[in-house]
Motif scaffolding. Structure first.
Motif, PDB file in Angstrom:
ATOM      1  N   PRO A 113       0.965  -1.425   0.107  1.00  0.00           N
ATOM      2  CA  PRO A 113      -0.080   0.147   0.084  1.00  0.00           C
ATOM      3  C   PRO A 113       0.899   1.199  -0.043  1.00  0.00           C
ATOM      4  CG  PRO A 113      -0.061  -0.991   2.266  1.00  0.00           C
ATOM      5  CD  PRO A 113       0.838  -1.984   1.317  1.00  0.00           C
ATOM      6  N   TRP A 128      -1.328  -0.681   6.167  1.00  0.00           N
ATOM      7  CA  TRP A 128      -2.673  -0.880   5.932  1.00  0.00           C
ATOM      8  C   TRP A 128      -3.669  -0.124   6.986  1.00  0.00           C
ATOM      9  CZ3 TRP A 128      -5.147  -2.005   1.523  1.00  0.00           C
ATOM     10  CH2 TRP A 128      -4.577  -2.849   0.592  1.00  0.00           C
ATOM     11  N   TYR A 507      -4.350   7.353  -2.360  1.00  0.00           N
ATOM     12  CA  TYR A 507      -3.949   6.353  -1.917  1.00  0.00           C
ATOM     13  C   TYR A 507      -3.793   5.193  -3.165  1.00  0.00           C
ATOM     14  CZ  TYR A 507      -3.712   6.937   3.025  1.00  0.00           C
ATOM     15  OH  TYR A 507      -3.124   7.323   4.186  1.00  0.00           O
ATOM     16  N   LEU A 509      -3.859   1.149  -3.396  1.00  0.00           N
ATOM     17  CA  LEU A 509      -4.207   0.061  -2.302  1.00  0.00           C
ATOM     18  C   LEU A 509      -4.178  -1.140  -3.284  1.00  0.00           C
ATOM     19  CD1 LEU A 509      -6.842   1.384  -0.021  1.00  0.00           C
ATOM     20  CD2 LEU A 509      -4.258   1.697   0.299  1.00  0.00           C
TER      21      LEU A 509
END
Length: 776
Positions: A113, A128, A507, A509
């Motif tokens: 991530p 995370w 972000y 992810l």
């Protein structure tokens, strides 16, 4: 990169060209030795469903139940390449934005991530826990939840993840659930319910073996759904006429050599696919269909006058339909000269189709985005339904309407409630089941979400899969506006352009792929998907995840929900992310008519089909009958200005070496294009008329009256077999030319198959003379 080469491809679809392409992609991704084991479970009953297109997963699969594009998708996901945090220490976001789509994904699977750091203009690793906490905090801070947050999803999301995602969005407080269907087959979802009372097609795989005529409109199986060529080959060998209406001469609709047949590969014995091939103009399908309908009606009138058997299915029309007389009167009033002008075809072409159709008793009508992505796309789809109903080809074995969905579970997402339209999902039952009041206000579809971003209303945009910003129209306007969104979340497996347009907080992810083992405290979990025929299948991953730092999409949704919503004993997030069977139980309670005994039935050979009332000739429409819908006009793209003879009508298309925004390489084998995607396919007459030369660099410029300059430079002219006045260029590169406001009336599907543009020379030739150029 090597110089561009344009040379006609003479071979059929499939064959040795396909075998060579498969070998190349497996070597390119470093999985030549490991992929065959994975491919042995491809589209098998206890295996996984293809992560490329949504074509049907058969009950009795072939030993190698995959195609060239399916192998490319598998290799792309199982690649040996890894995009680690070290990659991002070497490259700023500004630098990566200059890369093309292929080179962005080529570094491989994302492993950690990441959070955008504005000070260094780089993505940096993050835990995370930190990511989930901050995203939850930002979503809760959005003041206007109905307008300020959007939850997008791509078509690869499983049924289980899709169900939880829509529940998450509605618990949050809105129906802003745009998905990839909005960009392609939303037109189908709008057109079919009024006509026949269900929003999906009516054809199952076994109908192909019973049909005595198949008609294609604006769909290219050779590049978009190659496994479909197997039932088409079988039909052709039975002598079934296959009639095609498509602007380009696509190889998969012309000739096919089955790469899974040793005899065919050794002898080179190919199969003719289309028995008639009519190159309709971009945007001419509505007129062409009207012409076929008019010719069928004339045949019927002549037969009755001569005392012969009726051509129309009068009993079906009388007992099961509404609105035929109005439609028939409209057909009789249509002028053949106008139908010819708008379709780009001769009257004899449409009458030839009508003659074959009139002699057939079980007819399948197949279509793709060539019909849906026009301003009059909804009316065009309904016109195809009208044609089928004229001879009773609804609710009959071997007949019906067959929209070919693109991404592998885009139809399943909609079944699971991923929709901006609250009336399409049983919200009363959902609210009672989970103890809350679901929002009833319509949410944003893709176009409306883009419009809200342009207005500055969207503060948070959560993307569960996909490459939203690259897939949408109007890049020149959308990309700067996107940078102003406060929070953007990209849940992806590989780097793409959407992630390179960060706002204040952004972000990346990375998640577990469909072919990978998703293991929880309860053991390995399984998922399910729905194919284009409405059949639901189980999916079992078989490879270890690309990185130990990946999460499953379901766990991500549940962890985020646990941090955002007050505890509710009816919404058991911990149970859902531990045992996915618990999600399927909830689905069965929300949708009991289809998903009873879900856990067992999804492993049945061929899956289980959702309820198809049209199969029983049950019409869930306001009239309680199937409706003939009379169009208002014949122009498929009437909101664009009349620009006269100098403008050409652009259609966007995919190459043989891509799937949606994922580009596997720079070759388009079937069209004879190698080492480039910056091409514009033009008829030689248009090239000569505009004073251009083959191989010359040109700029395309959209003709519109909104004061926005939309242009695309450096496009190489390629002479091609395409109707005069029409040109073709690759998606998504050409999306910069498509205005956000140019969409299908009723569905708001972007009208990417009818963009009026002008072509401007950039100077001399860029390719040496003497090369062969693709003529189709």
């Amino acid at each position: 990169m090597d110089k561009p080469v344009f040379k006609p491809y003479r071979l059929p679809a499939g064959g040795w060209g396909s075998a060579k392409s498969v070998g190349n992609i497996l070597r390119q991704e470093g999985v030549l030795a490991s992929a065959p084991l994975a491919l042995s479970r491809h589209n098998k009953v206890d295996g996984y469903q293809c992560n490329s297109c949504a074509w049907v997963k058969p009950a009795s699969p072939l030993p190698f139940e995959y195609c060239e594009n399916g192998v490319k998708a598998v290799a792309w996901e199982l690649t040996a390449h890894r995009c680690t945090p070290e990659f991002f220490t070497k490259h700023t976001v500004a630098e990566l934005r200059e890369w093309d789509d292929y080179h962005l994904e080529e570094p491989g699977r994302l492993t950690h991530p990441l959070r955008y750091d504005a000070e260094t203009d780089k993505y940096v690793p993050v835990s995370w826990g930190h990511a989930v906490e901050e995203i939850a905090r930002e979503l809760l801070a959005v003041e206007d939840r109905k307008k300020g947050a959007v939850f997008y999803s791509s078509g690869r999301l499983s049924n289980e993840a899709s169900y939880l995602y829509q529940l998450f969005a509605r618990l949050y407080g809105n129906n802003n659930l745009p998905d990839s269907s909005n960009m392609c087959h939303e037109t189908t979802s709008v057109a079919l319910p009024l006509s026949i009372g269900q929003g999906v097609g009516t054809v199952a795989l076994d109908d192909f073996a019973k049909a005595d005529c198949i008609m294609f409109f604006g769909q290219n199986p050779g590049s978009n759904s190659p496994r479909m060529l197997h039932p088409l080959q079988e039909a052709s060998r039975r002598g079934v006429p296959i009639i095609t209406y498509n602007p380009l001469r696509e190889r998969g609709l012309e000739r096919f050599l089955n790469p899974q047949s040793p005899t065919e590969m050794l002898t080179g014995k190919e199969t003719r696919i289309s028995s008639q091939y009519h190159q309709v103009k971009n945007g001419g399908d509505l007129a062409a269909l009207a012409g076929i309908c008019k010719a069928v009606l004339a045949m019927h009138d002549e037969a009755l006058a001569a005392g012969s058997a009726a051509v129309l299915d009068e009993e079906f029309i009388r007992e099961h339909t509404h609105g035929f007389e109005t439609f028939a009167a409209w057909l009789r009033a249509q002028d053949w000269d106008e139908l010819e002008r708008r379709s780009g075809l001769h009257r004899a072409d449409m009458e030839a189709t009508a003659t074959v159709y009139g002699a057939s008793h079980r007819v399948i009508g197949i279509y793709g985005m060539g019909l849906t992505q026009h301003q009059a796309g909804v009316e065009t789809v309904r016109m195809l339904v009208n044609l089928l109903m004229m001879r009773g080809n609804m609710g009959r074995d071997g007949a019906g309407i067959c929209p070919v969905r693109g991404h592998s579970n885009v139809q399943g997402q909609r079944t699971m409630g991923v929709t901006e339209k609250p009336e399409l999902f049983p919200l009363d039952r959902l609210g009672e089941q989970f103890g809350f009041e679901p929002p009833r206000e319509a949410g944003y579809n893709t176009v409306e979400a883009c419009e809200a971003v342009l207005r500055g209303e969207v503060k948070a945009f959560f993307m569960l899969g996909g490459n939203f910003v690259r897939a949408i129209p109007d890049h020149g306007r959308m990309e700067p506006a996107w940078r102003k969104i406060r929070l953007t979340v990209n849940v992806i497996t590989k780097l793409n352009r959407s992630a390179l347009l960060p706002g204040k907080i952004s972000y990346i992810l990375p998640v577990i792929g469909r072919l990978e083992i998703d293991e929880t405290a309860a053991g390995q979990q399984v998922l399910s998907m729905e194919d284009t025929s409405g059949c639901i299948h189980g999916n079992r991953g078989l490879r270890r995840p690309a990185s130990p730092h990946l999460l499953g999409e379901i766990r991500l949704i549940c962890e985020l929900a646990k941090r955002m919503f007050e505890a509710n004993p009816r919404v058991r997030w911990d149970d859902y992310m531990t045992d996915y069977a618990e999600i399927r139980k909830e689905i069965g309670e929300t949708l009991p008519d289809t998903f009873w005994d879900y856990e067992r039935r999804m492993w049945e050979p061929g899956g289980f089909q959702r309820d198809m009332p049209v199969k029983r000739r049950e019409w869930r429409t306001d009239t309680k009958r199937a409706n003939f819908v009379t169009p208002k006009a014949l122009d498929e793209d009437k909101d664009m200005p009349d620009v006269g003879h100098d403008a050409l009508r652009l259609m966007t298309l995919r190459s043989n070496d891509q799937f949606n925004t994922t580009v596997y390489g720079y070759d388009d084998r079937f069209r004879g294009i190698k080492n480039t995607r910056k091409v514009v396919l033009m008829n030689r007459s248009d090239i000569d008329r505009l004073g251009l030369k083959v191989g010359q660099a040109v700029t395309l410029r959209t003709v519109a009256n909104d004061g926005v300059d939309r242009s695309l430079s450096g496009m190489l002219v390629v002479a091609y077999n395409i109707p005069i006045g029409c040109i073709g260029g690759y998606y998504p590169e050409c999306n910069v030319l498509l205005p956000i406001w140019h969409y299908a009336a009723g569905s708001k599907t972007p009208a990417a198959k009818g963009i009026p543009v002008t072509v401007h020379s950039e100077g001399g030739r860029v390719l040496e003379p003497g090369l062969e150029y693709a003529e189709g």
